[in-house]
Design an enzyme around this catalytic site. Sequence first.
Site, PDB file in Angstrom:
ATOM      1  N   ASP A 155       0.818  -1.201   0.000  1.00 28.23           N
ATOM      2  CA  ASP A 155       0.000   0.000   0.000  1.00 28.23           C
ATOM      3  C   ASP A 155       0.862   1.265   0.000  1.00 28.23           C
ATOM      4  OD1 ASP A 155      -2.630   1.448   0.556  1.00 28.23           O
ATOM      5  OD2 ASP A 155      -1.411   2.090   2.253  1.00 28.23           O
ATOM      6  N   GLU A 211       1.058  -0.527  -5.383  1.00 31.09           N
ATOM      7  CA  GLU A 211       0.017   0.482  -5.544  1.00 31.09           C
ATOM      8  C   GLU A 211       0.710   1.827  -5.765  1.00 31.09           C
ATOM      9  OE1 GLU A 211      -3.744   2.480  -3.209  1.00 31.09           O
ATOM     10  OE2 GLU A 211      -1.758   2.334  -2.338  1.00 31.09           O
TER      11      GLU A 211
END
Length: 684
Positions: free
Chosen positions: A344, A398
């Site tokens: 993330d 990401e």
Amino acid sequence: MDPTTPAFDKTQTDTVTALVKRLLERDALLTPYAPVLERRLSRVLNLEKTLAGPQGRLADIAAEYDYFGLHREQDGWVFREWAPNATAIFLIGETNGWQPSKDFALARIQDNGIWELRLPGNTLSHGQLFRLLVQWEGGQGDRIPSYARRVVQDPHTLIFNAQVWEAPAYEWRHEPPDLSSQPALIYEAHVGMAQQEGQVGTFAAFTEKVLPRIIDSGYNTLQLMAIQEHPYYGSFGYHVSNFFAVSSRFGTPEDLKQLVDTAHGAGLRVIMDIVHSHAVSNEVEGLSRFDGTLHQYFHDGPRGLHTAWDSRCFDYGKEPVLRFLLSNCRFWLEEYRFDGFRFDGITSMLYLDHGLEKAFTGYDDYFNHNVDEEALTYLTLANRVIHQVRPDAITIAEDISGMPGLATPIGAGGIGFDFRLAMGVPDYWVRLVKEYADEAWPMGHLWHELNNRRYDEKSISYAESHDQALVGDQTLMFRMAGAAMYHHMCVDDPDTTVDRAMALHKMMRFITLTTAGHGYQSFMGNEFGHPEWIDFPRPGNAWSYHYARRQWHLADDPGLKYHFLQAFDREMVALVRRFSVLDAPWPYLLYEHNDDKILAFSRAGLVFVFNFHPTRSYTDYAIHAPAGKYIMILNSDDAAFGGHHRLAPDQEHLTLPMPNTKTAHRLFLYLPTRTALVLKADKA
């Protein structure tokens, strides 16, 4: 040697030169930045050598979770902690009345700040609560151990504590499935809000009730959010406090292991969202000011604070921090048998300004003083460790910036992720729905955005993200249907707003999937157009769980239209698996007409045709196609998918040669408005 200084021995210099050459062969536009690439790769190789030793393996030093924290040994317990600024540390808890004493005082055993405590075997018992009292010059504070594997919250006082966890070892029944050769068809889920009821869901309930739905959906990869312990439920799991602890809201470590094991038995790989881009600012529950300093794990000063996220930023230039994070990667692979990670917040890590409100318009944006090369180095080393421990594991980045080389193998000069998310696609769909009338959708621009990716790297596309499901935003279905979802979703209730929303929902997801690079991702409930939003308990909603759930009964009810969307999602996933669509070369554009709102392309021997026009259906519409006979094998207008059944199933179509040519052929098709169809060449 300073690990940031390029090495000068000939062997390593030759290695760096060879890696940069391989990277430039994949992307010649990187040529002007070769010196920067050489410096970055030298940093990686130097630091790897420093950490692992000349003959060592990086993964071998990434096992500190077996050294730090609380462990049972043959003659008792041992507890170790890293706190270089501490002057004294005491273990306090239920076993000693929460009072510091010399019998529970840790001793500093190394000059670099490692402390140790040994206790007799009967001192601690399963389930007991404990924490640390850390003292430093001028102050002290209670802290949860940095390597704690079990952290629980008192439901009355809301205080978090570490917990002694000595449950019987889980007996694994299934080996992870070998899906290394398959594209990633990812079903993203949040265990806590996956339940039907307005409460926090559990691993056990997810395994029993939700996992069978995912298996039936045809997706081959389960991605779990919010696994690492986080004090604020509403953070969606992204404000992590305890990096080695499973979120106890959802159950025990053994419950999570059973979930993973059951998924493996059904042929699903399981990956987790891992948050190494920042950490929660909490000091008792988290790592901030753990030993009395703000710079133990994080950068000191403003660089250590992520003001937009109200969190702390790791100092990736510190060797103990690297060991902590690398060990965390290995821990989840080995202890819980996860099959990989979605990392993330990569963009936030890569740039000193966190990439906030920044448009990345050229390669200069990736090669300047705004790039955090220490974070870049860490990500490369993390991929090295993960793939050394589990060669078949997958890693997903990401990143919204488009950093070159992110999903290029380390052996080819890259950072080593297996995939990158095509994050521009869901943003573009929202932009189309919000800013363009249906008849003004630009087909050429849409085609560009769907295929706008680095062709030398693997990518995963998605039509909408979990962020769009949160309060303050809307899913595609809810954005398009609005209040009509509350009143007109019965199958015998025709409604033009719902009809439009359902038709476009199917088409948007289908064209995203079939043009995807190497994978596709969906968030739970979006496959059937889940209404409303996700809203975690908070003061603004009187701590209600009403919206922190998924209403599966809507998709199960044959009297409601939701089951049509679910049926189509299942069929489109089955189609791409049956014909290995995502293994095939990139989609080849056969035809585009902006005014008619038609897109047609071929892939994996199939012809895909989309009519996005809101009002026009076309008869005998000519589409360029290879010569032959074709059979229609899927269409979104089928009554089984809530369509108007304007196309006869299993239709056969013969191409006709174009005038004045012997090679070019066309198909003549009936294309109902807002319909997608798939044709397969009949080779009989």
